[in-house]
Write a protein that holds these residues in place. Structure first.
Motif, PDB file in Angstrom:
ATOM      1  N   PHE A  38     -29.994  48.498  59.798  1.00 36.62           N
ATOM      2  CA  PHE A  38     -29.798  48.509  58.421  1.00 36.62           C
ATOM      3  C   PHE A  38     -28.325  47.754  58.394  1.00 36.62           C
ATOM      4  O   PHE A  38     -28.412  46.807  57.387  1.00 36.62           O
ATOM      5  CB  PHE A  38     -29.832  49.783  57.656  1.00 36.62           C
ATOM      6  N   GLY A  39     -27.316  48.247  58.856  1.00 39.76           N
ATOM      7  CA  GLY A  39     -26.088  47.362  58.759  1.00 39.76           C
ATOM      8  C   GLY A  39     -25.879  46.012  59.026  1.00 39.76           C
ATOM      9  O   GLY A  39     -25.476  45.211  58.564  1.00 39.76           O
ATOM     10  N   LEU A  40     -26.751  45.941  60.096  1.00 42.45           N
ATOM     11  CA  LEU A  40     -26.895  44.508  60.760  1.00 42.45           C
ATOM     12  C   LEU A  40     -27.459  43.316  59.777  1.00 42.45           C
ATOM     13  O   LEU A  40     -26.969  42.452  59.636  1.00 42.45           O
ATOM     14  CB  LEU A  40     -27.401  44.452  62.152  1.00 42.45           C
ATOM     15  N   MET A  41     -28.753  44.340  59.208  1.00 41.70           N
ATOM     16  CA  MET A  41     -29.168  43.247  58.158  1.00 41.70           C
ATOM     17  C   MET A  41     -28.579  43.294  56.850  1.00 41.70           C
ATOM     18  O   MET A  41     -28.681  42.028  56.209  1.00 41.70           O
ATOM     19  CB  MET A  41     -30.795  43.965  57.785  1.00 41.70           C
ATOM     20  N   VAL A  42     -27.743  44.018  56.343  1.00 41.03           N
ATOM     21  CA  VAL A  42     -26.801  43.899  55.380  1.00 41.03           C
ATOM     22  C   VAL A  42     -25.871  42.679  55.674  1.00 41.03           C
ATOM     23  O   VAL A  42     -25.720  41.857  54.673  1.00 41.03           O
ATOM     24  CB  VAL A  42     -26.035  45.331  55.040  1.00 41.03           C
ATOM     25  N   ILE A  43     -25.374  42.736  56.738  1.00 37.35           N
ATOM     26  CA  ILE A  43     -24.460  41.372  56.954  1.00 37.35           C
ATOM     27  C   ILE A  43     -25.302  40.148  57.091  1.00 37.35           C
ATOM     28  O   ILE A  43     -24.781  39.265  56.510  1.00 37.35           O
ATOM     29  CB  ILE A  43     -23.742  41.767  58.366  1.00 37.35           C
ATOM     30  N   ALA A  44     -26.380  40.228  57.672  1.00 37.75           N
ATOM     31  CA  ALA A  44     -27.165  39.133  57.609  1.00 37.75           C
ATOM     32  C   ALA A  44     -27.480  38.467  56.264  1.00 37.75           C
ATOM     33  O   ALA A  44     -27.648  37.273  56.070  1.00 37.75           O
ATOM     34  CB  ALA A  44     -28.377  39.409  58.470  1.00 37.75           C
ATOM     35  N   SER A  45     -27.719  39.743  55.515  1.00 35.56           N
ATOM     36  CA  SER A  45     -28.147  39.157  54.055  1.00 35.56           C
ATOM     37  C   SER A  45     -27.207  38.513  53.351  1.00 35.56           C
ATOM     38  O   SER A  45     -27.410  37.794  52.433  1.00 35.56           O
ATOM     39  CB  SER A  45     -28.298  40.591  53.210  1.00 35.56           C
ATOM     40  N   LEU A  73     -38.352  28.522  53.478  1.00 35.00           N
ATOM     41  CA  LEU A  73     -37.559  29.063  54.528  1.00 35.00           C
ATOM     42  C   LEU A  73     -36.643  30.211  54.113  1.00 35.00           C
ATOM     43  O   LEU A  73     -36.475  31.115  54.777  1.00 35.00           O
ATOM     44  CB  LEU A  73     -36.489  27.795  55.096  1.00 35.00           C
ATOM     45  N   ALA A  74     -35.948  29.793  52.884  1.00 39.77           N
ATOM     46  CA  ALA A  74     -35.158  30.919  52.140  1.00 39.77           C
ATOM     47  C   ALA A  74     -36.215  32.160  52.053  1.00 39.77           C
ATOM     48  O   ALA A  74     -35.495  33.298  52.069  1.00 39.77           O
ATOM     49  CB  ALA A  74     -34.774  30.253  50.809  1.00 39.77           C
ATOM     50  N   ALA A  75     -37.117  32.038  51.559  1.00 36.49           N
ATOM     51  CA  ALA A  75     -37.969  33.062  51.080  1.00 36.49           C
ATOM     52  C   ALA A  75     -38.257  34.076  52.363  1.00 36.49           C
ATOM     53  O   ALA A  75     -38.453  35.500  52.499  1.00 36.49           O
ATOM     54  CB  ALA A  75     -39.357  32.737  50.640  1.00 36.49           C
ATOM     55  N   VAL A  76     -38.667  33.243  53.414  1.00 36.68           N
ATOM     56  CA  VAL A  76     -39.177  34.047  54.808  1.00 36.68           C
ATOM     57  C   VAL A  76     -37.794  34.725  55.178  1.00 36.68           C
ATOM     58  O   VAL A  76     -37.976  35.971  55.610  1.00 36.68           O
ATOM     59  CB  VAL A  76     -39.800  33.176  55.658  1.00 36.68           C
ATOM     60  N   ALA A  77     -36.857  34.133  55.424  1.00 40.95           N
ATOM     61  CA  ALA A  77     -35.645  34.947  55.779  1.00 40.95           C
ATOM     62  C   ALA A  77     -35.289  36.156  54.982  1.00 40.95           C
ATOM     63  O   ALA A  77     -35.008  37.079  55.567  1.00 40.95           O
ATOM     64  CB  ALA A  77     -34.197  33.750  55.617  1.00 40.95           C
ATOM     65  N   LEU A  78     -35.418  35.887  53.684  1.00 42.17           N
ATOM     66  CA  LEU A  78     -35.020  36.940  52.845  1.00 42.17           C
ATOM     67  C   LEU A  78     -36.047  38.131  53.030  1.00 42.17           C
ATOM     68  O   LEU A  78     -35.684  39.364  53.018  1.00 42.17           O
ATOM     69  CB  LEU A  78     -34.891  36.601  51.458  1.00 42.17           C
ATOM     70  N   PHE A  79     -37.327  37.730  52.931  1.00 43.56           N
ATOM     71  CA  PHE A  79     -38.363  38.785  53.380  1.00 43.56           C
ATOM     72  C   PHE A  79     -38.163  39.461  54.878  1.00 43.56           C
ATOM     73  O   PHE A  79     -38.379  40.627  54.814  1.00 43.56           O
ATOM     74  CB  PHE A  79     -39.666  38.128  53.138  1.00 43.56           C
ATOM     75  N   GLY A  80     -37.898  38.760  55.622  1.00 47.07           N
ATOM     76  CA  GLY A  80     -37.703  39.351  57.003  1.00 47.07           C
ATOM     77  C   GLY A  80     -36.507  40.313  57.219  1.00 47.07           C
ATOM     78  O   GLY A  80     -36.897  41.414  57.931  1.00 47.07           O
ATOM     79  N   ILE A  81     -35.599  39.899  56.529  1.00 42.70           N
ATOM     80  CA  ILE A  81     -34.175  40.696  56.473  1.00 42.70           C
ATOM     81  C   ILE A  81     -34.607  41.916  55.689  1.00 42.70           C
ATOM     82  O   ILE A  81     -34.318  43.057  56.371  1.00 42.70           O
ATOM     83  CB  ILE A  81     -33.096  40.102  55.829  1.00 42.70           C
ATOM     84  N   SER A  82     -35.402  41.982  54.604  1.00 45.04           N
ATOM     85  CA  SER A  82     -35.863  42.942  53.756  1.00 45.04           C
ATOM     86  C   SER A  82     -36.496  43.913  54.721  1.00 45.04           C
ATOM     87  O   SER A  82     -36.528  45.316  54.595  1.00 45.04           O
ATOM     88  CB  SER A  82     -36.490  42.659  52.632  1.00 45.04           C
ATOM     89  N   VAL A  83     -37.684  43.524  55.320  1.00 43.92           N
ATOM     90  CA  VAL A  83     -38.290  44.424  56.254  1.00 43.92           C
ATOM     91  C   VAL A  83     -37.735  45.136  57.149  1.00 43.92           C
ATOM     92  O   VAL A  83     -37.961  46.295  57.459  1.00 43.92           O
ATOM     93  CB  VAL A  83     -39.320  43.301  56.698  1.00 43.92           C
ATOM     94  N   LEU A  84     -36.921  44.414  58.099  1.00 44.55           N
ATOM     95  CA  LEU A  84     -36.042  45.112  58.934  1.00 44.55           C
ATOM     96  C   LEU A  84     -35.185  46.148  58.499  1.00 44.55           C
ATOM     97  O   LEU A  84     -34.877  47.348  58.940  1.00 44.55           O
ATOM     98  CB  LEU A  84     -35.263  44.076  59.680  1.00 44.55           C
ATOM     99  N   ARG A  85     -34.423  45.924  57.242  1.00 40.79           N
ATOM    100  CA  ARG A  85     -33.639  47.059  56.627  1.00 40.79           C
ATOM    101  C   ARG A  85     -34.640  48.164  56.144  1.00 40.79           C
ATOM    102  O   ARG A  85     -34.270  49.312  56.432  1.00 40.79           O
ATOM    103  CB  ARG A  85     -33.186  46.390  55.077  1.00 40.79           C
ATOM    104  N   VAL A  86     -35.851  47.879  55.828  1.00 39.24           N
ATOM    105  CA  VAL A  86     -36.762  49.228  55.453  1.00 39.24           C
ATOM    106  C   VAL A  86     -36.865  49.842  56.602  1.00 39.24           C
ATOM    107  O   VAL A  86     -36.869  51.269  56.567  1.00 39.24           O
ATOM    108  CB  VAL A  86     -38.064  48.768  54.827  1.00 39.24           C
TER     109      VAL A  86
END
Length: 624
Positions: A38-45, A73-86
């Motif tokens: 979760f923390g790494l995905m927040v930094i990536a966000s 590309l922006a949508a895919v990046a944000l969606f992928g990060i959101s899934v990993l955060r979940v």
């Protein structure tokens, strides 16, 4: 003491958390892994959001259009990060919850097991309400910080990663924002130190409130018959009021510190935006870097708050753990030996006291304990009945407790078939010796369950045989559902005599070779008591009768014994048959006569009928 606790509460609290991690390392690793993800995905966000603003939003405003590929590309990046955060949140919360509840369940079992291992003398020095609190609210408090702990540990990675990213992006802005962190940690330290004594007092008051409530409920009959309802209500209200004030004090302190802990990270973010605006104007950074840095400072509040949650709960955890550890570290347990008695031996056992001395430990460790028994020596031969007689306080119940090894002597030995009872295995002692106390304890369960106690090898035939010996089969058969009748908490649906006979049947169902009766038939009609003792002395089902040690008051009961042991002030003053002692010992004769007169007066007042609420209205002769 409170000041000492406040100085080292953080270190002691971290020690408690370290114990939790050592006991549940795998579950903790799962929870921390989820938190780290979760923390790494927040930094990536932060960097993705910065890139979207700098590379998509600003150009779009300037040009009036955005390429479809860039948006996708922006949508895919944000969606992928959101899934990993979940996924990270799910792993963290599941692991933390499982770890917390597992520790609480495990330590409740440990505390309860410890209660059963500790001797009666220890229990007599501790209130029941306190013991209930130890096993419940104190255990819960000790492990309460486990819920935010994996988040706090995982977000440390997030914190370190964010700080490194900040310095890589723009170190002057990083220094501006990080200036708030020393203040945050100092505030948490002050908060923990002030909270420690308040939480300790609240935990102590929880136990006291529980104790008063238990006494009031358990002694409801006394309270109501003495008209003390208002007094007990006022006593409970006074202590409950103290607990209320203590909890308000805890809440007031939180009300002061929580807004400060929430505000400081926001001030840091505000400072970064102000300084960053000037650096953006000077060209030192671009929009993407400013947005990323501001976003990172916004999310840095999460790890700081998570650490603050743990630190905030440490005083409560330490207070609960201290109370739990007091039980786990208590001394005085009675270790069992490894010797067995022949399990195929059907003959009654021989009990012998050899120069036994005993005294209960005082409530205060520095005070000397008074001796209850001294130089007690006598024997219960195999298959014989020995009656213990003596005035109140002579030590009769203590002798019964020693015979069943509920306590151990200070000096001398108690032997069963020539073997010191301290050398016997626990299961051997339980299968050979049964104690029936004067105050019967009945579980809120069926008649069958109360007699069998889930012991293997005891079927319904054995249950009915035990009930017949205890002269209880008649009233049990008359109950609405027989053996399946629920008897209520502490057997409230039964009369006193019925409860005594039920607990006697419970002891007999295990076919003990030695039966210890501590005035166990005092609430039973004298005729029924005589029938019970006569039945116990007679062989049943091809087996010899058990040896019996009985604390007795009634002349008819005493006369049935093969030998009488007369106690006064913890000493054996005389031994012999009832008739011999009656003729030779003046004190014995006066005591037995006084008992007999008192018993006659009681019988005249209550009569001989003994009908329980479950059997009222049924024309049955309960006491045959």
């Amino acid at each position: 003491m409170a000041s000492g606790t406040s100085r080292d509460v953080i270190g002691r609290g971290l020690s408690v958390l370290g114990r939790a991690i050592r006991e549940q390392p795998r579950i903790f690793a799962v929870a921390v892994t989820g938190s780290v993800l979760f923390g790494l995905m927040v930094i990536a966000s932060a960097y993705v959001v910065g890139a979207v603003v700098g590379e998509v939003v600003v150009p779009a405003i300037a040009r009036g259009s955005v390429p479809a590929g860039t948006l996708a590309l922006a949508a895919v990046a944000l969606f992928g990060i959101s899934v990993l955060r979940v996924v990270g949140i799910f792993g963290r919360r599941l692991g933390a919850g499982y770890m917390q509840f597992r520790l609480q369940a495990d330590y409740r079992r440990r505390v309860t097991r410890r209660y059963l291992d500790l001797p009666l003398a220890w229990h007599q020095r501790n209130a029941t309400g306190t013991l209930l609190s130890n096993a419940n609210s104190d255990v819960e408090a000790a492990w309460f910080p486990i819920a935010p702990l994996p988040f706090a540990v995982g977000t440390l990675v997030m914190l370190v990663g964010a700080i490194v990213s900040l310095f890589v992006t723009d170190w002057p802005l990083a220094l501006v924002g990080l200036a708030v962190f020393p203040a945050l940690f100092a505030l948490n330290v002050v908060y923990s130190r002030r909270m420690a004594p308040r939480q300790a007092r609240a935990q102590r008051l929880r136990a006291e409130v529980s104790g008063i409530a238990h006494e009031s409920f358990d002694g409801a009959l006394v309270v109501k018959t003495m008209g003390r309802e208002a007094h007990e209500t006022a006593r409970f209200a006074a202590r409950a009021g103290e607990l209320r004030d203590a909890l308000i004090s805890v809440g007031r302190l939180r009300g002061v510190f929580d807004p400060m802990l929430e505000t400081l990270p926001s001030l840091g973010t505000l400072a970064v935006l102000v300084v960053g605006a000037f650096r953006l104007r000077s060209g030192a950074i671009n929009v993407t870097e400013l947005v990323s840095v501001a976003f990172l400072f916004t999310v840095l509040a999460f790890p700081v708050r998570a650490i603050g949650w743990v630190l905030a709960e440490l005083p409560r955890s330490v207070a609960g753990w201290d109370r739990v550890r007091r039980v786990l570290d208590a001394t005085g347990e009675m270790p069992y030996g490894e010797r067995r008695l022949d399990p195929t031996n059907p003959t009654p056992a021989t009990l012998a006291f050899h120069d036994v001395h005993f005294g209960y430990e005082p409530a205060e460790a520095h005070l000397p304990g008074a001796e209850v028994l001294g130089e007690v020596s006598f024997t219960v031969p195999a298959g014989k009945t020995v009656a213990l007689v003596g005035p109140t306080g002579a030590g009769k119940s203590t002798v019964a407790a020693l015979a069943a090894r509920l306590v151990d002597p200070r000096a001398g030995t108690v032997t069963l078939d020539g073997v010191d009872v301290r050398e016997l295995r626990a299961d051997t002692l339980a299968s050979n010796v049964a104690l029936v106390a004067q105050v019967p304890f009945v579980f809120d369960d069926t008649v069958r369950a109360n007699i069998t106690l889930d012991r293997p090898g005891i079927g319904d035939d054995d249950v009915w045989a035990a009930l017949r010996l205890a002269e209880a089969d008649g009233f049990v058969a008359a109950l609405p559902e027989g053996l399946d009748t629920m008897v209520g908490e502490r057997g409230t649906s039964l009369s006193g005599g019925q409860r005594q006979r039920l607990t006697l049947a419970r002891a007999l169902a295990g076919r003990p070779r030695l039966l210890v009766l501590d005035d166990a038939t005092s609430a039973v009609d004298p005729r029924v008591e005589a029938a019970i003792l006569a039945g116990l002395r007679a062989p049943t089902d091809g087996r010899a009768a058990a040896s019996i040690l009985v604390v007795a008051y009634r002349r008819a009961t005493i006369a049935l014994a093969d030998e009488v042991v007369y106690l006064e002030q913890g000493r054996v003053l005389a031994r012999g048959t009832h008739s011999e002692l009656l003729a030779a010992v003046t004190g014995y004769a006066e005591l037995v006569t006084a008992y007999e007169q008192a018993e006659q007066e009681r019988e005249q007042q209550r009569g001989y009928d003994e009908v329980s609420p479950l059997t009222s209205g049924l024309e049955i002769e309960v006491d045959r």
